[in-house]
Each structure stands twice: as C-alpha cells, then as structure tokens.
Design a protein around this motif. Structure first.
Motif, PDB file in Angstrom:
ATOM      1  N   PRO A 150       0.669  32.755  29.503  1.00 29.35           N
ATOM      2  CA  PRO A 150       1.238  33.022  30.831  1.00 29.35           C
ATOM      3  C   PRO A 150       0.279  33.800  31.720  1.00 29.35           C
ATOM      4  CG  PRO A 150       2.193  34.489  29.190  1.00 29.35           C
ATOM      5  CD  PRO A 150       1.386  33.479  28.433  1.00 29.35           C
ATOM      6  N   ALA A 151       0.309  33.472  33.011  1.00 27.49           N
ATOM      7  CA  ALA A 151      -0.597  34.118  33.972  1.00 27.49           C
ATOM      8  C   ALA A 151       0.123  34.512  35.250  1.00 27.49           C
ATOM      9  CB  ALA A 151      -1.772  33.179  34.289  1.00 27.49           C
ATOM     10  N   GLY A 152       0.687  33.522  35.960  1.00 26.32           N
ATOM     11  CA  GLY A 152       1.340  33.799  37.226  1.00 26.32           C
ATOM     12  C   GLY A 152       2.760  34.288  37.044  1.00 26.32           C
ATOM     13  N   VAL A 153       3.236  35.089  38.006  1.00 27.81           N
ATOM     14  CA  VAL A 153       4.594  35.631  37.923  1.00 27.81           C
ATOM     15  C   VAL A 153       5.143  35.845  39.327  1.00 27.81           C
ATOM     16  CG1 VAL A 153       3.704  37.999  37.762  1.00 27.81           C
ATOM     17  CG2 VAL A 153       6.015  37.495  36.945  1.00 27.81           C
ATOM     18  N   ALA A 154       6.434  35.607  39.482  1.00 23.76           N
ATOM     19  CA  ALA A 154       7.108  35.874  40.753  1.00 23.76           C
ATOM     20  C   ALA A 154       8.539  36.300  40.467  1.00 23.76           C
ATOM     21  CB  ALA A 154       7.103  34.636  41.645  1.00 23.76           C
ATOM     22  N   VAL A 155       8.930  37.438  41.033  1.00 28.79           N
ATOM     23  CA  VAL A 155      10.297  37.938  40.911  1.00 28.79           C
ATOM     24  C   VAL A 155      11.063  37.544  42.169  1.00 28.79           C
ATOM     25  CG1 VAL A 155      11.738  39.993  40.634  1.00 28.79           C
ATOM     26  CG2 VAL A 155       9.513  39.875  39.498  1.00 28.79           C
ATOM     27  N   SER A 156      12.258  37.019  42.012  1.00 29.31           N
ATOM     28  CA  SER A 156      13.067  36.662  43.179  1.00 29.31           C
ATOM     29  C   SER A 156      13.424  37.918  43.968  1.00 29.31           C
ATOM     30  CB  SER A 156      14.342  35.931  42.749  1.00 29.31           C
ATOM     31  OG  SER A 156      15.157  36.753  41.938  1.00 29.31           O
ATOM     32  N   ALA A 157      13.712  37.746  45.254  1.00 29.34           N
ATOM     33  CA  ALA A 157      13.957  38.887  46.138  1.00 29.34           C
ATOM     34  C   ALA A 157      15.137  39.731  45.685  1.00 29.34           C
ATOM     35  CB  ALA A 157      14.180  38.395  47.564  1.00 29.34           C
ATOM     36  N   ASP A 158      16.134  39.096  45.070  1.00 29.73           N
ATOM     37  CA  ASP A 158      17.296  39.842  44.611  1.00 29.73           C
ATOM     38  C   ASP A 158      17.114  40.431  43.211  1.00 29.73           C
ATOM     39  OD1 ASP A 158      17.467  37.617  42.991  1.00 29.73           O
ATOM     40  OD2 ASP A 158      19.413  36.949  43.728  1.00 29.73           O
ATOM     41  N   GLY A 159      15.982  40.160  42.592  1.00 28.36           N
ATOM     42  CA  GLY A 159      15.694  40.706  41.279  1.00 28.36           C
ATOM     43  C   GLY A 159      16.399  40.015  40.131  1.00 28.36           C
ATOM     44  N   ALA A 160      17.078  38.913  40.398  1.00 29.11           N
ATOM     45  CA  ALA A 160      17.861  38.256  39.351  1.00 29.11           C
ATOM     46  C   ALA A 160      17.009  37.425  38.401  1.00 29.11           C
ATOM     47  CB  ALA A 160      18.930  37.368  39.975  1.00 29.11           C
ATOM     48  N   ARG A 161      15.967  36.783  38.926  1.00 31.00           N
ATOM     49  CA  ARG A 161      15.160  35.873  38.126  1.00 31.00           C
ATOM     50  C   ARG A 161      13.680  36.227  38.205  1.00 31.00           C
ATOM     51  NH1 ARG A 161      19.351  35.073  36.294  1.00 31.00           N
ATOM     52  NH2 ARG A 161      20.617  33.172  36.214  1.00 31.00           N
ATOM     53  N   VAL A 162      12.995  35.940  37.120  1.00 34.94           N
ATOM     54  CA  VAL A 162      11.541  36.057  37.077  1.00 34.94           C
ATOM     55  C   VAL A 162      10.989  34.694  36.668  1.00 34.94           C
ATOM     56  CG1 VAL A 162       9.560  37.234  36.052  1.00 34.94           C
ATOM     57  CG2 VAL A 162      11.691  38.487  36.417  1.00 34.94           C
ATOM     58  N   TYR A 163      10.001  34.217  37.415  1.00 36.67           N
ATOM     59  CA  TYR A 163       9.392  32.906  37.144  1.00 36.67           C
ATOM     60  C   TYR A 163       7.954  33.114  36.680  1.00 36.67           C
ATOM     61  CZ  TYR A 163      13.517  31.340  39.619  1.00 36.67           C
ATOM     62  OH  TYR A 163      14.821  31.139  39.991  1.00 36.67           O
ATOM     63  N   VAL A 164       7.599  32.473  35.578  1.00 37.01           N
ATOM     64  CA  VAL A 164       6.299  32.691  34.946  1.00 37.01           C
ATOM     65  C   VAL A 164       5.607  31.352  34.725  1.00 37.01           C
ATOM     66  CG1 VAL A 164       5.107  33.636  32.933  1.00 37.01           C
ATOM     67  CG2 VAL A 164       7.197  34.734  33.774  1.00 37.01           C
ATOM     68  N   THR A 165       4.341  31.259  35.149  1.00 35.74           N
ATOM     69  CA  THR A 165       3.577  30.031  34.913  1.00 35.74           C
ATOM     70  C   THR A 165       2.698  30.166  33.678  1.00 35.74           C
ATOM     71  OG1 THR A 165       1.795  30.801  36.377  1.00 35.74           O
ATOM     72  CG2 THR A 165       3.499  29.400  37.350  1.00 35.74           C
ATOM     73  N   SER A 166       2.578  29.061  32.958  1.00 33.95           N
ATOM     74  CA  SER A 166       1.698  28.984  31.788  1.00 33.95           C
ATOM     75  C   SER A 166       0.732  27.824  32.006  1.00 33.95           C
ATOM     76  CB  SER A 166       2.507  28.766  30.508  1.00 33.95           C
ATOM     77  OG  SER A 166       3.362  29.858  30.257  1.00 33.95           O
ATOM     78  N   PRO A 167      -0.486  28.102  32.490  1.00 30.06           N
ATOM     79  CA  PRO A 167      -1.443  27.018  32.752  1.00 30.06           C
ATOM     80  C   PRO A 167      -1.791  26.210  31.503  1.00 30.06           C
ATOM     81  CG  PRO A 167      -2.145  29.064  33.799  1.00 30.06           C
ATOM     82  CD  PRO A 167      -1.002  29.414  32.904  1.00 30.06           C
ATOM     83  N   ASP A 168      -1.999  26.890  30.380  1.00 34.71           N
ATOM     84  CA  ASP A 168      -2.333  26.175  29.151  1.00 34.71           C
ATOM     85  C   ASP A 168      -1.127  25.424  28.592  1.00 34.71           C
ATOM     86  OD1 ASP A 168      -4.727  27.404  29.522  1.00 34.71           O
ATOM     87  OD2 ASP A 168      -4.848  28.317  27.538  1.00 34.71           O
ATOM     88  N   GLY A 169       0.040  26.019  28.708  1.00 31.11           N
ATOM     89  CA  GLY A 169       1.254  25.409  28.184  1.00 31.11           C
ATOM     90  C   GLY A 169       1.910  24.422  29.127  1.00 31.11           C
ATOM     91  N   LYS A 170       1.375  24.306  30.355  1.00 34.02           N
ATOM     92  CA  LYS A 170       1.903  23.389  31.366  1.00 34.02           C
ATOM     93  C   LYS A 170       3.416  23.563  31.534  1.00 34.02           C
ATOM     94  CE  LYS A 170      -1.665  19.930  30.397  1.00 34.02           C
ATOM     95  NZ  LYS A 170      -2.451  20.205  31.600  1.00 34.02           N
ATOM     96  N   ALA A 171       3.798  24.781  31.917  1.00 35.73           N
ATOM     97  CA  ALA A 171       5.224  25.068  32.004  1.00 35.73           C
ATOM     98  C   ALA A 171       5.513  26.158  33.023  1.00 35.73           C
ATOM     99  CB  ALA A 171       5.763  25.485  30.637  1.00 35.73           C
ATOM    100  N   LEU A 172       6.775  26.143  33.490  1.00 39.28           N
ATOM    101  CA  LEU A 172       7.329  27.225  34.297  1.00 39.28           C
ATOM    102  C   LEU A 172       8.498  27.798  33.517  1.00 39.28           C
ATOM    103  CD1 LEU A 172       7.543  28.784  37.040  1.00 39.28           C
ATOM    104  CD2 LEU A 172       9.225  27.050  37.715  1.00 39.28           C
ATOM    105  N   SER A 173       8.415  29.077  33.180  1.00 41.05           N
ATOM    106  CA  SER A 173       9.495  29.732  32.440  1.00 41.05           C
ATOM    107  C   SER A 173      10.407  30.469  33.406  1.00 41.05           C
ATOM    108  CB  SER A 173       8.931  30.712  31.416  1.00 41.05           C
ATOM    109  OG  SER A 173       8.201  30.022  30.415  1.00 41.05           O
TER     110      SER A 173
END
Length: 322
Positions: free
Chosen positions: A55-78
């Motif tokens: 995992p490398a990239g990360v973004a927290v939603s404005a309301d703090g409910a969700r966190v989105y994580v990118t995995s370049p090697d794993g080709k996924a969004l968690s």
C-alpha cells in the motif's frame, strides 16, 4: 450516583475539550502491507490494519467514516471502516493505482492509474469503476477542490497538472509545471494549487481559475508532497531529509526543518497548529509546530511508511473558542 449538576458540568468539560477521542493518522506501511493507526494526542499506535499489495496512497473521507488505500503492486483499492478500524473490501483495479482522492460528498473516489495515464472513477458503494478520465503520463497525486467541482492530477512524466471538470469528467486544461510533479495540494479557498516537482527541486504555484503558474519556489532535493498550515507551505524534500517551509503570500523561503530519512507524506492538523511528516526510511512520523517551525515530537510506524495523500481522520468537530 452523579447529581444532575455534576453531570451537566462533566458534559460541558467534555465539549470544551473537543470530545474524548483524538484525531487519528492512517499511515500506509508499504513494506509491511498494512496501515498504522496513530492517536495524534498520545503519539501512539492504537491499531494495525492488514491491507496487502504494498500500500502507498491513502485518502480519508471528509466525514472520517472511510479510508481508501491504493496498492500499486497488488492492483487494488482497499476500503476501510475508520471507526471500526476494519478492512471492509479489497476492490481489484487494473493498471497501477497510486494517488487517490475522495469527493467532498464522500463519493466518488478518484484513483490515478500510474501505468495507463488515466484516472479511474470509483463508486465505493457499488464497488465498481464508473468512468475513466484520460490525462497526462503517469498521474500521481490527486486533489479535489473544496467545492467538489474540479479535480487536479499531477501528471509526473508529462510535467503538467491536469484540471478536470467533475461534472463532465473532461480535462479543462493541462498546466505546464516543473519537472516530474508528484504531490499536488489545493488551498482551503480552492484558489491555488501547489505541486512538488521531484527533479527540478521546486514547487509550482498554480492559479486554478486562471489555469496558469503564478510562482515557482526553489526547495530542497527531491520534493514529493506539499502541505499547508498557518499561511505557510511545508514541502517534504526526500533526499535532503528535511521539510522546506515558505510563506504562501510572498513565496519567500522561511526555514528548512530536519526530519527523518526520506520524508514523503505530509499533512497539517485541522487547526493548523501541527504538521505531520511521514518518513519512509526512518519508520517514523515527525511532528512540526507550524508557528515555531521546530520539531516537537516523533511517532513510530510500521516498516516503510509512505502515507501519500490525505491521511488524517477527524474524529470530532473542532470547538470554537468564545
């Protein structure tokens, strides 16, 4: 049994303190395939969430409910439930997902495909890609204006920032910047953007409405990310092991603050008093006082932290002083 008077007093004290739970940092640990959750009041890790796929990239939603994580090697969004500190879903994506940003409304989520020169538009509820926006080569950092109308993409190999109309999902302009822009940050008013240019060792300042660069600020070697606080810009200089600071009004350099090795991710606290710097090779987060420009603390993370994106989760509204 607590009296009504004492109960009311206790409630007032809790409100004045801004709630009982501090804001948190969700830091991607690339070498350990997980997220460290750090309590920003105590400086301690309170949870570790397995992610996978480097995992490398990360973004927290404005309301703090969700966190989105990118995995370049794993080709996924968690997709992570922030309050429960639990992985909800790992969504496969094509290409090389890296930069990630969330619309202020909470949906959609935008993911930069490093390999295919495009941005994927993701519906996080349906867990599907609903659109693709063609941009320059190797898009990396992404940022959405506060009004939710525009998306900016730092297109590293094209030496430009794409400005995208989110209503039509069309590119409005490609603004030439320095060499190899990586992180891009938009100010709270949505008027200016700042991009860290890795190989020209500078920051381009963009007037978003005019769609042009209005200033260039030299910084240290290999800048990656820009953060804003207290009328100042803070820039992670990866090879220099420091944060360069300049005044956003005058664009004059103010100070270079030593931090850990290979700093990358950087974000200011919501009140602008602290700046948190994620040190990739030191496995630490350095805390900088945005007024004195001095290091005031350090937190431990997992192995290989990057936290490329907006990684601080609000847990309660900021209380205004009377």
């Amino acid at each position: 049994m607590i009296s009504h008077t004492r109960a009311a007093l206790l409630a007032l004290l809790l409100v004045g303190a801004g709630g009982s739970r501090a804001d948190e940092a969700f830091v991607t640990n690339q070498a350990e395939d997980d997220l460290s959750v750090l309590d920003l009041d105590t400086g301690k890790a309170v949870a570790t969430i397995p992610i996978g796929g480097k995992p490398a990239g990360v973004a927290v939603s404005a309301d703090g409910a969700r966190v989105y994580v990118t995995s370049p090697d794993g080709k996924a969004l968690s997709i992570v439930d922030a309050a429960a500190r639990k992985l909800l879903h790992r969504m496969p994506l094509e290409g090389g997902p890296l930069g990630v940003a969330v619309h202020p409304s909470g949906s959609p989520v935008y993911v930069a495909d490093w390999y295919a020169s495009r941005i994927m538009v993701v519906d996080p509820e349906k867990r599907e890609v609903t659109g693709r926006i063609e941009v320059g080569k190797s898009p990396s950092g992404l940022a959405v204006t506060p009004d939710g109308k525009l998306l900016l993409s730092a297109d590293r190999e094209s030496n430009q920032v794409s400005i995208i109309d989110l209503a039509t999902e069309k590119v409005l302009a490609a603004v030439p910047v320095g060499e190899h822009p990586f992180g891009v940050t938009i100010d709270a008013e949505g008027k200016r953007a700042y991009t860290a240019n890795v190989t020209s060792n500078d920051v381009s300042v963009i007037d978003i409405a005019a769609r042009k660069v209005v200033g260039t600020v030299p910084v240290g070697e290999r800048p990656y990310v820009v953060g804003l606080a207290n009328g100042r810009a803070f820039v992670t200089d990866q090879y220099a092991g420091q944060v360069s600071v300049f005044d956003t009004a005058t664009l004059r350099p103010l100070k270079d603050v030593p931090v850990g090795e290979y700093p990358e991710g950087l974000q200011a606290s919501r009140d602008g008093k602290r700046v948190y710097v994620v040190n990739w090779a030191s496995n630490t987060v350095t805390v900088i006082d945005s007024e004195t420009l001095k290091s005031v603390g350090e937190m431990k993370t997992g192995d290989g932290p990057r936290a490329f994106g907006l990684f601080i989760r609000p847990t309660a509204p900021i209380q205004q002083r009377p």
